[in-house]
Design a protein around this motif. Structure first.
Motif, PDB file in Angstrom:
ATOM      1  N   VAL A 183       0.838  -1.206   0.000  1.00 45.28           N
ATOM      2  CA  VAL A 183       0.000   0.000   0.000  1.00 45.28           C
ATOM      3  C   VAL A 183       0.868   1.250   0.000  1.00 45.28           C
ATOM      4  O   VAL A 183       0.623   2.208  -0.740  1.00 45.28           O
ATOM      5  CB  VAL A 183      -0.938   0.003   1.226  1.00 45.28           C
ATOM      6  CG1 VAL A 183      -1.576   1.380   1.422  1.00 45.28           C
ATOM      7  CG2 VAL A 183      -2.023  -1.049   1.058  1.00 45.28           C
ATOM      8  N   LEU A 184       1.894   1.240   0.822  1.00 45.10           N
ATOM      9  CA  LEU A 184       2.763   2.408   0.942  1.00 45.10           C
ATOM     10  C   LEU A 184       3.458   2.728  -0.377  1.00 45.10           C
ATOM     11  O   LEU A 184       3.730   3.896  -0.675  1.00 45.10           O
ATOM     12  CB  LEU A 184       3.793   2.165   2.042  1.00 45.10           C
ATOM     13  CG  LEU A 184       4.444   3.395   2.673  1.00 45.10           C
ATOM     14  CD1 LEU A 184       3.400   4.309   3.287  1.00 45.10           C
ATOM     15  CD2 LEU A 184       5.462   2.974   3.714  1.00 45.10           C
ATOM     16  N   GLU A 185       3.742   1.710  -1.179  1.00 43.79           N
ATOM     17  CA  GLU A 185       4.427   1.907  -2.453  1.00 43.79           C
ATOM     18  C   GLU A 185       3.637   2.809  -3.392  1.00 43.79           C
ATOM     19  O   GLU A 185       4.222   3.527  -4.206  1.00 43.79           O
ATOM     20  CB  GLU A 185       4.690   0.557  -3.130  1.00 43.79           C
ATOM     21  CG  GLU A 185       5.841  -0.224  -2.528  1.00 43.79           C
ATOM     22  CD  GLU A 185       7.159   0.528  -2.628  1.00 43.79           C
ATOM     23  OE1 GLU A 185       7.464   1.034  -3.722  1.00 43.79           O
ATOM     24  OE2 GLU A 185       7.860   0.620  -1.610  1.00 43.79           O
ATOM     25  N   VAL A 186       2.315   2.758  -3.326  1.00 42.04           N
ATOM     26  CA  VAL A 186       1.492   3.567  -4.244  1.00 42.04           C
ATOM     27  C   VAL A 186       0.999   4.852  -3.597  1.00 42.04           C
ATOM     28  O   VAL A 186       0.169   5.556  -4.163  1.00 42.04           O
ATOM     29  CB  VAL A 186       0.297   2.748  -4.781  1.00 42.04           C
ATOM     30  CG1 VAL A 186       0.781   1.546  -5.556  1.00 42.04           C
ATOM     31  CG2 VAL A 186      -0.633   2.322  -3.652  1.00 42.04           C
ATOM     32  N   LEU A 187       1.513   5.160  -2.408  1.00 39.35           N
ATOM     33  CA  LEU A 187       1.147   6.405  -1.727  1.00 39.35           C
ATOM     34  C   LEU A 187       2.412   7.216  -1.446  1.00 39.35           C
ATOM     35  O   LEU A 187       2.849   7.331  -0.296  1.00 39.35           O
ATOM     36  CB  LEU A 187       0.411   6.099  -0.413  1.00 39.35           C
ATOM     37  CG  LEU A 187      -0.936   5.383  -0.521  1.00 39.35           C
ATOM     38  CD1 LEU A 187      -1.471   5.057   0.860  1.00 39.35           C
ATOM     39  CD2 LEU A 187      -1.945   6.236  -1.294  1.00 39.35           C
ATOM     40  N   PRO A 188       3.004   7.793  -2.474  1.00 43.34           N
ATOM     41  CA  PRO A 188       4.283   8.502  -2.291  1.00 43.34           C
ATOM     42  C   PRO A 188       4.196   9.722  -1.387  1.00 43.34           C
ATOM     43  O   PRO A 188       5.212  10.160  -0.857  1.00 43.34           O
ATOM     44  CB  PRO A 188       4.674   8.893  -3.721  1.00 43.34           C
ATOM     45  CG  PRO A 188       3.379   8.924  -4.477  1.00 43.34           C
ATOM     46  CD  PRO A 188       2.537   7.847  -3.874  1.00 43.34           C
TER      47      PRO A 188
END
Length: 326
Positions: A183-188
């Motif tokens: 999830v964190l990967e797509v929330l820069p």
């Protein structure tokens, strides 16, 4: 006269939405006059502008969740701690209710201020990144547990609370560190992204209790070698034991004791495990969780002395200054 199939559809929709309906939904079957009559008679209740309750009691938790989503409008979903709690994560604050809406929409705040007194406060968050993979099929709609916890950590009142939420979700087996990382990967631009990433990495390394996460960070900042976490070991009686932190190369083992270790039965089990470690030739250190948080420099000094005695030699310049600022 309302056709039976239309009335049945409205009845089913009211069932699905815990009795909460928008005025537009009600008026697909009922006339304006019928709706007003139901409200005036007390059989139905007007919750806020454009929102109705097909009943007249106090709002239940499920009804409040539906109110929060419907009052926020199209595309709104439960999010953050609210969505995580609905997914079964325990220990999170039940209020306020967190709702995520698309960034392009700007729900009217006037409607939120006019919610009834038996309704929890609703906090709206806007996002430009909400892929289908982050949405959970459910009623009411909500984000997945992983997205919920990442958002909750970003919206938390403090970094400490943010870490607690992430640790709780993983410790209770409601989500995996890998799911949080994805999830964190797509929330820069996620709030506290660096803290969340570090915490997730610590959890992935085995630190599933927050005190263990603190311990790993303490070791890193003090220039101590990183321990292996939650290592499986078989004792002299053939029972499986789990070691909180273990430096296998030097035979040093550290236990982080939470509040449950004060229980008499747990205390006795801890003593047996400690004796098994000692008789096997390893050194064992015991630290209460509060000491790890409040006085990390004391804990680091003790660990350092134990490792030095066991033969470890530090690399110059690895040590950072420790404090108890968290």
């Amino acid at each position: 006269m309302v056709p039976d199939d239309a009335a049945g559809a409205l009845e089913w929709l009211a069932f699905e939405q815990a009795g909460v309906l928008t005025s537009a939904q009600a008026r697909t079957v009922l006339t304006d006059g019928t709706v007003r009559g139901l409200v005036r008679s007390g059989r139905w209740r007007s919750i806020s502008r454009g929102l109705l309750l097909a009943g007249n009691g106090r709002l239940t938790r499920d009804q409040q969740l539906w109110v929060a989503v419907l009052v926020a409008g199209a595309g709104a979903v439960l999010a953050g701690a609210t969505a995580a709690a609905e997914a079964g994560v325990r220990g999170l604050r039940p209020e306020p209710l967190h709702v995520l809406v698309p960034a392009a929409r700007r729900p009217g705040r006037t409607t939120l201020r006019r919610l009834p007194i038996d309704m929890a406060a609703v906090v709206l968050h806007r996002t430009s990144v909400l892929p289908a993979a982050h949405l959970q099929v459910g009623r009411p709609p909500r984000t997945t547990t992983a997205r919920a916890l990442v958002d909750a950590a970003g919206w938390a009142s403090s970094p400490r609370v943010a870490q607690e939420m992430l640790a709780a979700g993983c410790q209770q087996r409601r989500v995996s560190p890998q799911e949080l990382a994805a999830v964190l990967e797509v929330l820069p631009r996620a709030p506290r992204r660096r803290l969340i990433r570090q915490t997730v990495d610590d959890i992935a390394g085995g630190a599933q209790a927050l005190s263990e996460i603190d311990f790993v960070r303490l070791c890193r900042r003090a220039g101590l070698p990183r321990p292996d976490l939650q290592q499986r070991r078989t004792d002299a009686a053939g029972r499986t034991r789990w070691l909180d932190a273990y430096w296998r190369e030097w035979g040093v083992h550290a236990e982080i004791d939470g509040a449950h270790h004060m229980d008499v039965r747990q205390w006795a089990a801890d003593m047996r495990r400690q004796n098994d470690v000692w008789t096997a030739g390893d050194r064992i250190l015991r630290f209460p969780a509060w000491l790890v948080r409040a006085h990390p420099e004391q804990v680091a000094d003790t660990v350092r002395r134990a490792l030095l005695a066991a033969g470890w030699r530090p690399n110059p310049g690895d040590t950072e200054t420790l404090d108890n600022s968290g």
